[in-house]
Design an enzyme around this catalytic site. Structure first.
Site, PDB file in Angstrom:
ATOM      1  CG  HIS A  63     -44.982   5.415  41.541  1.00  0.00           C
ATOM      2  ND1 HIS A  63     -44.998   6.791  41.705  1.00  0.00           N
ATOM      3  CD2 HIS A  63     -44.002   5.154  40.654  1.00  0.00           C
ATOM      4  CE1 HIS A  63     -44.065   7.329  40.936  1.00  0.00           C
ATOM      5  NE2 HIS A  63     -43.439   6.361  40.292  1.00  0.00           N
ATOM      6  N   GLY A  64     -44.320   2.338  43.760  1.00  0.00           N
ATOM      7  CA  GLY A  64     -43.169   1.495  44.052  1.00  0.00           C
ATOM      8  C   GLY A  64     -42.032   1.655  43.064  1.00  0.00           C
TER       9      GLY A  64
END
Length: 144
Positions: A63-64
């Site tokens: 995920h970012g």
């Protein structure tokens, strides 16, 4: 949570040669679904440089970074089933769940995914699933 998984975002029998390639595939699926902008893919790679998203039991949840929140349009999930496995910082990963959470929702998503994968039977069912529906059912049962 299963409502965030569309059949279009569940990919069976994926063959990737590297962790980076898996992150790119998961990120591109999030972009294609309209959940994130292109810049989010690089943010997923950047996070991986800081801390591995390997969670155990053959699962990685790329995920970012926190800075990438502005690249999230709406919450979304994508799942790559990799029966042959891919090396992830020295661990074997067979399922990659890319996530993008809007308005802090990513922590809730991470928690629900981790709970589902804490049971080895669920992991086996997901790795061996022959359809997106089978995979969604595992998450629905775990979420019940």
């Amino acid at each position: 949570m299963s409502e965030l998984f569309s059949n279009d975002n569940i990919f069976l029998n994926v063959n990737v040669n590297s962790q980076n390639e898996a992150i790119e595939k998961a990120g591109k699926a999030l972009v294609d679904s309209g959940a994130v902008t292109d810049a989010y893919i690089q943010a997923m790679k950047d996070r991986e440089q800081v801390v591995s998203t390997f969670m155990g039991n053959g699962l990685a949840i790329p995920h970012g970074t926190d800075e990438a929140k502005t690249n999230v349009i709406h919450s979304g999930l994508t799942l790559l089933q990799i029966p042959e496995g891919v090396d992830w910082d020295g661990e074997v990963v067979k399922v990659v769940v890319g996530i993008a959470g809007k308005d802090g929702e990513h922590l809730d998503l991470l928690s629900k995914i981790a709970i589902t994968f804490s049971e080895e039977g669920n992991v086996d069912r997901i790795v061996q699933a022959k359809s997106a529906e089978e995979i969604k059912q595992v998450f629905e049962e775990a979420d019940a």
